[in-house]
Design a protein around this motif. Structure first.
Motif, PDB file in Angstrom:
ATOM      1  N   PHE A 132       0.843  -1.191   0.000  1.00  0.00           N
ATOM      2  CA  PHE A 132       0.000   0.000   0.000  1.00  0.00           C
ATOM      3  C   PHE A 132       0.882   1.246   0.000  1.00  0.00           C
ATOM      4  CE2 PHE A 132      -2.862  -3.113   2.109  1.00  0.00           C
ATOM      5  CZ  PHE A 132      -3.862  -3.108   1.142  1.00  0.00           C
ATOM      6  N   ILE A 133       0.465   2.275  -0.737  1.00  0.00           N
ATOM      7  CA  ILE A 133       1.289   3.467  -0.912  1.00  0.00           C
ATOM      8  C   ILE A 133       1.540   4.176   0.426  1.00  0.00           C
ATOM      9  CG2 ILE A 133      -0.735   4.897  -1.457  1.00  0.00           C
ATOM     10  CD1 ILE A 133       2.854   5.279  -2.866  1.00  0.00           C
ATOM     11  N   GLY A 134       0.521   4.222   1.310  1.00  0.00           N
ATOM     12  CA  GLY A 134       0.725   4.871   2.605  1.00  0.00           C
ATOM     13  C   GLY A 134       1.762   4.150   3.450  1.00  0.00           C
ATOM     14  N   ASP A 135       1.693   2.830   3.467  1.00  0.00           N
ATOM     15  CA  ASP A 135       2.682   2.038   4.209  1.00  0.00           C
ATOM     16  C   ASP A 135       4.066   2.205   3.596  1.00  0.00           C
ATOM     17  OD1 ASP A 135       0.657   1.099   5.850  1.00  0.00           O
ATOM     18  OD2 ASP A 135       0.287  -0.664   4.607  1.00  0.00           O
ATOM     19  N   LEU A 136       4.114   2.287   2.266  1.00  0.00           N
ATOM     20  CA  LEU A 136       5.397   2.449   1.585  1.00  0.00           C
ATOM     21  C   LEU A 136       6.035   3.785   1.936  1.00  0.00           C
ATOM     22  CD1 LEU A 136       7.411   1.294  -0.480  1.00  0.00           C
ATOM     23  CD2 LEU A 136       6.083   2.442  -2.276  1.00  0.00           C
ATOM     24  N   LEU A 137       5.237   4.845   1.986  1.00  0.00           N
ATOM     25  CA  LEU A 137       5.783   6.164   2.326  1.00  0.00           C
ATOM     26  C   LEU A 137       6.309   6.189   3.755  1.00  0.00           C
ATOM     27  CD1 LEU A 137       3.150   8.525   0.644  1.00  0.00           C
ATOM     28  CD2 LEU A 137       5.448   7.945  -0.165  1.00  0.00           C
ATOM     29  N   LEU A 138       5.614   5.508   4.666  1.00  0.00           N
ATOM     30  CA  LEU A 138       6.099   5.437   6.042  1.00  0.00           C
ATOM     31  C   LEU A 138       7.389   4.619   6.121  1.00  0.00           C
ATOM     32  CD1 LEU A 138       5.323   6.484   8.808  1.00  0.00           C
ATOM     33  CD2 LEU A 138       4.024   4.390   9.204  1.00  0.00           C
ATOM     34  N   ALA A 139       7.483   3.570   5.306  1.00  0.00           N
ATOM     35  CA  ALA A 139       8.719   2.791   5.245  1.00  0.00           C
ATOM     36  C   ALA A 139       9.861   3.655   4.716  1.00  0.00           C
ATOM     37  CB  ALA A 139       8.528   1.565   4.357  1.00  0.00           C
ATOM     38  N   TYR A 140       9.571   4.497   3.735  1.00  0.00           N
ATOM     39  CA  TYR A 140      10.601   5.398   3.203  1.00  0.00           C
ATOM     40  C   TYR A 140      11.048   6.409   4.258  1.00  0.00           C
ATOM     41  CZ  TYR A 140      10.044   3.767  -1.631  1.00  0.00           C
ATOM     42  OH  TYR A 140      10.046   3.020  -2.776  1.00  0.00           O
ATOM     43  N   LEU A 141      10.118   6.816   5.144  1.00  0.00           N
ATOM     44  CA  LEU A 141      10.505   7.693   6.245  1.00  0.00           C
ATOM     45  C   LEU A 141      11.503   6.994   7.159  1.00  0.00           C
ATOM     46  CD1 LEU A 141      10.252  10.223   8.019  1.00  0.00           C
ATOM     47  CD2 LEU A 141       8.215   9.179   9.071  1.00  0.00           C
ATOM     48  N   MET A 142      11.256   5.716   7.443  1.00  0.00           N
ATOM     49  CA  MET A 142      12.191   4.930   8.251  1.00  0.00           C
ATOM     50  C   MET A 142      13.564   4.877   7.566  1.00  0.00           C
ATOM     51  SD  MET A 142      12.062   2.611  11.039  1.00  0.00           S
ATOM     52  CE  MET A 142      10.579   1.578  10.967  1.00  0.00           C
ATOM     53  N   LEU A 143      13.569   4.640   6.272  1.00  0.00           N
ATOM     54  CA  LEU A 143      14.824   4.571   5.523  1.00  0.00           C
ATOM     55  C   LEU A 143      15.544   5.913   5.529  1.00  0.00           C
ATOM     56  CD1 LEU A 143      13.612   2.523   2.411  1.00  0.00           C
ATOM     57  CD2 LEU A 143      14.872   1.655   4.385  1.00  0.00           C
ATOM     58  N   ALA A 144      14.779   7.000   5.389  1.00  0.00           N
ATOM     59  CA  ALA A 144      15.388   8.333   5.383  1.00  0.00           C
ATOM     60  C   ALA A 144      16.061   8.637   6.716  1.00  0.00           C
ATOM     61  CB  ALA A 144      14.324   9.383   5.065  1.00  0.00           C
ATOM     62  N   LEU A 145      15.415   8.257   7.814  1.00  0.00           N
ATOM     63  CA  LEU A 145      16.012   8.481   9.133  1.00  0.00           C
ATOM     64  C   LEU A 145      17.288   7.651   9.298  1.00  0.00           C
ATOM     65  CD1 LEU A 145      12.817   8.497  11.383  1.00  0.00           C
ATOM     66  CD2 LEU A 145      14.308  10.441  10.890  1.00  0.00           C
ATOM     67  N   ILE A 146      17.267   6.406   8.816  1.00  0.00           N
ATOM     68  CA  ILE A 146      18.468   5.565   8.906  1.00  0.00           C
ATOM     69  C   ILE A 146      19.600   6.173   8.089  1.00  0.00           C
ATOM     70  CG2 ILE A 146      19.445   3.313   8.308  1.00  0.00           C
ATOM     71  CD1 ILE A 146      16.680   2.108   8.884  1.00  0.00           C
ATOM     72  N   ALA A 147      19.300   6.621   6.874  1.00  0.00           N
ATOM     73  CA  ALA A 147      20.335   7.218   6.019  1.00  0.00           C
ATOM     74  C   ALA A 147      20.892   8.485   6.645  1.00  0.00           C
ATOM     75  CB  ALA A 147      19.758   7.508   4.630  1.00  0.00           C
ATOM     76  N   LEU A 148      20.012   9.307   7.242  1.00  0.00           N
ATOM     77  CA  LEU A 148      20.462  10.525   7.904  1.00  0.00           C
ATOM     78  C   LEU A 148      21.364  10.189   9.080  1.00  0.00           C
ATOM     79  CD1 LEU A 148      20.290  13.605   8.149  1.00  0.00           C
ATOM     80  CD2 LEU A 148      18.197  13.316   9.491  1.00  0.00           C
ATOM     81  N   MET A 149      20.991   9.183   9.855  1.00  0.00           N
ATOM     82  CA  MET A 149      21.783   8.777  11.014  1.00  0.00           C
ATOM     83  C   MET A 149      23.161   8.247  10.596  1.00  0.00           C
ATOM     84  SD  MET A 149      21.512   5.411  13.357  1.00  0.00           S
ATOM     85  CE  MET A 149      19.736   5.327  13.276  1.00  0.00           C
ATOM     86  N   THR A 150      23.168   7.295   9.664  1.00  0.00           N
ATOM     87  CA  THR A 150      24.428   6.654   9.305  1.00  0.00           C
ATOM     88  C   THR A 150      25.361   7.610   8.573  1.00  0.00           C
ATOM     89  OG1 THR A 150      23.360   5.740   7.316  1.00  0.00           O
ATOM     90  CG2 THR A 150      23.492   4.322   9.256  1.00  0.00           C
TER      91      THR A 150
END
Length: 251
Positions: A132-150
């Motif tokens: 689902f697109i909404g779940d995918l966007l939230l998953a991308y938020l998780m990925l963005a935070l990980i990329a910002l952290m690392t």
């Protein structure tokens, strides 16, 4: 306002350098694509998944987290090149915010990661993955935070060691246990209990579980919000520490 303006200026310059040489986006996505094409087809019998699409729903989220972790951890090499060229040294005479020097670069890395994640997701959709697109966007938020952290951690360490010869083995030493204890390639439900208990101390295992829950459409799963909270707190700490390293280096 000044921080936002300075961050935008640094981001524009870094993004311009990226799009002038877009080969790095495709180099970064090459290895995950190989995993997707050559490793994922083995997972249906290995995981006893009912369909190949179900196997991709388990594997693709872990693959995207892998991309976010490794894509961010090795960004420090570019900063060392800038240190050697005197770019950071010349920043001392500018009024630009020291925090913006970090955020502009890290946001460039986040945009690059999301572009690569979209490519991987579109390829997986062609193999039968559904999300689902909404779940995918939230998953991308998780990925963005990980990329910002690392990426922030990588930049901070690069400012400390100032050498590719020291940074490469250090990043590999960090990345290997993170990879093995996060259940990226295979879910840790297949692991012995002692290994699962050790993995509970790895914040990225929570992120992987949360991302998998989102791809499965289980938005109410506790792992989603626990993973987002843990990653957000660690990201804030990483950005604060790396910003201090920039402030020390550009006095």
């Amino acid at each position: 306002m000044k921080l936002a303006r300075d961050t935008w200026l640094i981001f524009q310059r870094q993004f311009l350098l990226l799009i002038r040489n877009p080969i790095w986006i495709f180099v970064g996505v090459f290895q995950p694509v190989m995993y997707l094409l050559l490793f994922a087809p083995l997972l249906k019998p290995a995981l006893n998944a009912p369909t190949q699409a179900e196997a991709y729903r388990i594997f693709v989220p872990g693959l995207l987290v892998l991309l976010a972790i490794f894509g961010g951890l090795f960004q420090g090499f570019g900063l060392i090149a800038e240190l050697r060229a005197g770019v950071i040294e010349r920043s001392r005479v500018t009024p630009v915010s020291r925090l913006a020097l970090l955020l502009g670069r890290s946001l460039r890395d986040v945009v690059s990661l999301i572009a690569q994640a979209i490519i991987i997701t579109l390829l997986a959709l062609a193999f039968g993955l559904t999300v689902f697109i909404g779940d995918l966007l939230l998953a991308y938020l998780m990925l963005a935070l990980i990329a910002l952290m690392t990426s922030a951690v990588s930049y901070g360490i690069a400012l400390r060691v100032k050498s590719e010869d020291a940074l490469a083995p250090l990043m590999n030493t960090i990345a290997q246990p993170v990879l093995l204890l996060s259940g990226i390639l295979l879910p840790l439900t297949f692991a012995p209990s002692w290994l699962r208990h050790v993995a509970d101390w790895n914040p990225f295992s929570w992120a992987v579980d949360g991302t998998r829950a989102l791809f499965a459409g289980d938005l109410g799963n506790d792992r989603v919000w626990q993973g987002l909270t843990i990653v957000a707190v660690l990201t804030a700490a990483a950005v604060w520490w790396a910003a201090r390293e920039f402030a020390r280096s550009v006095r």
